[in-house]
Design a protein around this motif. Structure first.
Motif, mmCIF file in Angstrom:
data_model
loop_
_atom_site.group_PDB
_atom_site.id
_atom_site.type_symbol
_atom_site.label_atom_id
_atom_site.label_comp_id
_atom_site.label_asym_id
_atom_site.label_seq_id
_atom_site.Cartn_x
_atom_site.Cartn_y
_atom_site.Cartn_z
ATOM 1 N N SER A 68 -3.872 -6.652 -50.742
ATOM 2 C CA SER A 68 -3.043 -5.506 -51.112
ATOM 3 C C SER A 68 -1.722 -5.525 -50.341
ATOM 4 N N LYS A 69 -0.802 -4.675 -50.769
ATOM 5 C CA LYS A 69 0.452 -4.517 -50.045
ATOM 6 C C LYS A 69 0.155 -3.940 -48.665
ATOM 7 N N ALA A 70 0.779 -4.486 -47.648
ATOM 8 C CA ALA A 70 0.555 -4.018 -46.281
ATOM 9 C C ALA A 70 1.080 -2.596 -46.107
ATOM 10 N N ARG A 71 0.317 -1.789 -45.392
ATOM 11 C CA ARG A 71 0.664 -0.387 -45.159
ATOM 12 C C ARG A 71 0.708 -0.112 -43.663
ATOM 13 N N SER A 72 1.775 0.537 -43.207
ATOM 14 C CA SER A 72 1.910 0.849 -41.789
ATOM 15 C C SER A 72 0.848 1.856 -41.349
ATOM 16 N N ILE A 73 0.223 1.571 -40.216
ATOM 17 C CA ILE A 73 -0.692 2.534 -39.597
ATOM 18 C C ILE A 73 -0.212 2.861 -38.184
ATOM 19 N N GLY A 74 1.098 2.728 -37.991
ATOM 20 C CA GLY A 74 1.680 3.050 -36.696
ATOM 21 C C GLY A 74 1.428 4.485 -36.281
ATOM 22 N N GLY A 75 1.419 5.404 -37.245
ATOM 23 C CA GLY A 75 1.169 6.798 -36.912
ATOM 24 C C GLY A 75 -0.259 7.077 -36.513
ATOM 25 N N GLN A 76 -1.155 6.132 -36.742
ATOM 26 C CA GLN A 76 -2.563 6.314 -36.413
ATOM 27 C C GLN A 76 -2.945 5.671 -35.082
ATOM 28 N N ILE A 77 -2.466 4.443 -34.831
ATOM 29 C CA ILE A 77 -2.927 3.744 -33.619
ATOM 30 C C ILE A 77 -1.782 3.254 -32.741
ATOM 31 N N ASP A 78 -0.569 3.635 -33.044
ATOM 32 C CA ASP A 78 0.589 3.302 -32.210
ATOM 33 C C ASP A 78 1.159 4.609 -31.651
ATOM 34 N N ASP A 79 2.188 4.507 -30.824
ATOM 35 C CA ASP A 79 2.831 5.685 -30.242
ATOM 36 C C ASP A 79 4.302 5.349 -30.016
ATOM 37 N N PRO A 80 5.214 6.240 -30.393
ATOM 38 C CA PRO A 80 6.639 5.949 -30.209
ATOM 39 C C PRO A 80 7.030 5.669 -28.767
ATOM 40 N N ALA A 81 6.252 6.175 -27.816
ATOM 41 C CA ALA A 81 6.582 5.957 -26.409
ATOM 42 C C ALA A 81 6.209 4.565 -25.928
ATOM 43 N N TRP A 82 5.355 3.883 -26.684
ATOM 44 C CA TRP A 82 4.894 2.581 -26.246
ATOM 45 C C TRP A 82 5.943 1.523 -26.527
ATOM 46 N N GLY A 83 5.987 0.501 -25.685
ATOM 47 C CA GLY A 83 6.891 -0.610 -25.909
ATOM 48 C C GLY A 83 6.208 -1.713 -26.680
ATOM 49 N N TRP A 84 5.785 -2.745 -25.961
ATOM 50 C CA TRP A 84 5.064 -3.847 -26.612
ATOM 51 C C TRP A 84 3.759 -3.328 -27.203
ATOM 52 N N TYR A 85 3.433 -3.821 -28.414
ATOM 53 C CA TYR A 85 2.176 -3.454 -29.064
ATOM 54 C C TYR A 85 1.678 -4.673 -29.836
ATOM 55 N N ALA A 86 0.366 -4.916 -29.796
ATOM 56 C CA ALA A 86 -0.172 -6.066 -30.511
ATOM 57 C C ALA A 86 -1.599 -5.804 -30.957
ATOM 58 N N THR A 87 -1.888 -6.198 -32.183
ATOM 59 C CA THR A 87 -3.262 -6.241 -32.674
ATOM 60 C C THR A 87 -3.853 -7.606 -32.342
ATOM 61 N N GLY A 88 -5.153 -7.631 -32.023
ATOM 62 C CA GLY A 88 -5.844 -8.906 -31.784
ATOM 63 C C GLY A 88 -5.138 -9.775 -30.753
ATOM 64 N N PRO A 89 -4.792 -11.025 -31.143
ATOM 65 C CA PRO A 89 -5.098 -11.642 -32.425
ATOM 66 C C PRO A 89 -6.416 -12.423 -32.349
ATOM 67 N N VAL A 90 -7.373 -12.031 -33.131
ATOM 68 C CA VAL A 90 -8.681 -12.661 -33.259
ATOM 69 C C VAL A 90 -9.453 -11.748 -34.200
ATOM 70 N N HIS A 91 -10.519 -12.215 -34.798
ATOM 71 C CA HIS A 91 -11.242 -11.363 -35.749
ATOM 72 C C HIS A 91 -11.820 -10.128 -35.057
#
Length: 630
Positions: free
Chosen positions: A185-208
């Protein structure tokens, strides 16, 4: 991907020169091979690939899935792999447009295999560009695929940044495949769910990521993330209870003490807790692994991340996968860890195991090296054949030359009990068939056939199985014995440890006119001994028992000795070894015949012992080992 330091050009060139310095050439061997993927390279390229990894056991088949310069990309990095509910393998990678750096135009690409990694589909793009323009410059990466085994859906978490060298903002996205990875599917931002505007570097995973299969949160999807804020660094779990549609921030360890948990790989333990293994980006050479545990489905950590001294690695991502689980019918638990093993540089990709759910890990020496090449990031999965699949960065000159897929069996990385050779059947119902070592011979027994041991190299090795861990509870072990040719010490049973370590044993000591039994728990020892050796070449029934705080020795149906027994487990370590007819170090071989070897994880009554001794009763319940030795 790790946070880029965005060094000046001259520093980058110097670092690249250091990375590109080739390692010492590995020794070639006639029984080792590298198997290239014919769909990935042809002609001279294939010949080059064949020389890229020369230190592989022949049974470990390797295939190049993504090759530097392929399909117009300058570099491929950051592998992730899953096996879908239908059994299809999906191998993901970042396709970096011009070179191997972290911040540039990066697409997310994938290849599929429907035959357990024997052949692979052509590469295709899963995600690229911005939300409005797939051809725009953007960094799409940090793939974190999760298989939802309830629905068959593949949930894919990724992270995006502008790809212009600023690294900001870093935004997490989610997309789905409901057709076994054919389309997403088309990628959808979930920044409002698991990110925060105050945070700098952010990364998912990377691994299953994983789906929980046990406990109150069964069905929950869980993945690792990390972020920076205000000079501090956080290792975090995120989770979804609606098949990936919405996500929640979970367990978080935000710290500024020098331990920097990143690139978190998660695995579910048999008790339903989550083991989170992290790269410690603030570690010293070799001291770069950390872990934390969540007991509530990833919502909180029990304690902050702590270092793992056994897992020597350079500063690099590592991957985890469960291979065996006792609550799913396996005889023992086993979780695998993959990462380079050189403490300072990214090379020597090695598989190591834990058999006690992450309490202890194999050292580098105990692990299995997959390649002597340069190597980096990796991901693990278990194939439908039961083989292990490993997707990893590797190269003869640079760890970023290729992304390879290796497949191998548990035999290639070593069974904990050396599971080969002739066996004698266990009729307890638990399948603890035991190995005949040294060439024992069949002779007439007390009941049916027995085994004659020569006192030199014969023994019976019990398998490594959790059912044979006698632990802190009551137990009874027994055997018929007939001996008398030698006056040397002769082990009847020996399990778990030696000397000051937790252990138990039962041994004939004819030179001292006795049969002696012993247990040790946490350094406390209790021993019992008979006043006769019973070395008259006649059959005698011997049993060692712990019952309600008492250790006792029984011979021919009579309790001949007893003493207070220390509390605690006699089998805390994993994996453990157990033998009938020799000590753990291969000494004190029994010289005589053994028959009807049994182990119970409870204290038998005198009446039960009598029924076994007089009639060879098989109606006494709860045996975890019953070897007729026929």
């Amino acid at each position: 991907m790790p946070r880029s330091l965005r060094l000046l050009t001259i520093v980058l060139l110097l670092a690249a020169a250091a990375i590109l310095q080739p390692p010492t050439a590995p020794q070639a061997s006639a029984n080792r091979q590298f198997v290239p993927d014919p769909t990935a390279a042809t002609g001279q390229q294939a010949a080059t690939n064949q020389q890229a990894a020369t230190d592989q056991p022949a049974a470990i088949t390797q295939t190049v899935l993504f090759d530097k310069g392929g399909a117009g990309y300058g570099c491929y990095r950051i592998p992730a792999i899953v096996r879908t509910k239908a059994g299809t393998l999906l191998a993901f990678a970042e396709a970096r447009r011009t070179w191997c750096g972290d911040s540039q135009e990066i697409d997310l690409v994938m290849r599929r295999s429907t035959d357990n990694g024997r052949t692979w589909s052509p590469q295709r793009i899963v995600l690229s560009g911005t939300d409005t323009d797939p051809n725009a410059v953007a960094t799409r990466g940090n793939p974190t695929p999760i298989v939802d085994h309830e629905t068959g859906r593949i949930v894919l978490l990724t992270t995006m940044d502008p790809g212009t060298g600023t690294d900001r903002p870093r935004t997490p996205y989610v997309q789905f495949s409901d057709d076994d990875g054919l389309t997403f599917s088309k990628a959808r931002s979930i920044g409002g769910q698991i990110d925060d505007p105050a945070w700098g570097w952010y990364a998912t995973g990377p691994v299953h990521g994983i789906q929980l299969t046990r406990g109150a949160h069964k069905g929950r999807l869980v993945a690792g993330t990390n972020y920076d804020v205000g000079g501090r660094h956080a290792g975090q779990l995120v989770y979804s209870d609606d098949h990936g549609e919405t996500w929640h921030k979970g367990a978080t360890d935000l710290r500024s003490d020098g331990l920097i948990p990143q690139e978190i790989s998660v695995v579910e333990r048999v008790d339903g807790s989550i083991y989170a293994g992290a790269r410690n980006n603030g570690g010293s050479a070799g001291n770069n692994r950390a872990f934390a545990v969540s007991n509530d489905g990833g919502q909180t950590y029990v304690a902050p991340y702590a270092r793992i001294p056994e897992l020597t690695t350079p500063t690099v991502q590592g991957s985890l996968v469960r291979l065996r689980a006792t609550d799913q019918g396996a005889k023992y638990n086993r979780i695998l860890f993959a990462a380079p093993a050189d403490p300072e540089r990214r090379r020597y990709l090695t598989i190591r195991s834990t058999f006690d759910e992450g309490k202890t890990w194999q050292t580098v020496a105990q692990g299995t090296r997959i390649t002597s090449d340069w190597s980096g990031y990796s991901d693990l999965t278990v194939l439908g054949t039961g083989e292990i699949g490993l997707l990893y960065e590797g190269g003869a000159v640079d760890a970023r030359d290729q992304i390879r897929f290796a497949r191998f069996t548990e035999s290639e990385i070593g069974h904990p009990d050396g599971a080969t050779g002739p066996t004698t059947p266990d009729v307890s119902g638990l399948g603890n068939h035991s190995y005949l070592r040294g060439g024992t011979t069949g002779v007439a027994g007390k009941f049916g056939q027995a085994r004659d041991l020569d006192g030199i190299d014969d023994a019976i090795q019990l398998p490594y199985a959790e059912s044979l861990a006698l632990g802190a509870g009551d137990f009874t072990v027994m055997s018929w014995i007939r001996y008398g040719a030698s006056t040397a010490p002769q082990a009847i049973f020996w399990g778990y440890g030696m000397n000051e370590f937790s252990q138990f044993w039962l041994r004939a000591e004819p030179a001292d006119q006795r049969i002696r039994g012993l247990i040790t728990t946490n350094g406390s020892t209790a021993a019992v001994a008979s006043t006769k050796a019973y070395n008259d070449n006649a059959w005698h029934h011997v049993a060692l028992q712990r019952k309600a705080g008492t250790l006792s020795l029984w011979v021919d149906g009579t309790q001949v000795a007893s003493t207070a027994a220390p509390t605690g487990s006699i089998s805390p370590a994993r994996p453990f070894r157990m033998y009938v007819g020799q000590r753990l170090d291969g000494l004190h071989h029994f010289d005589g015949a053994l028959d009807e070897v049994r182990v119970y994880r409870r204290a038998l009554t005198a009446a039960e012992l009598t029924s076994i001794r007089t009639t060879n009763s098989t109606a006494v319940p709860n045996a975890v080992l019953d070897l007729p030795l026929g």
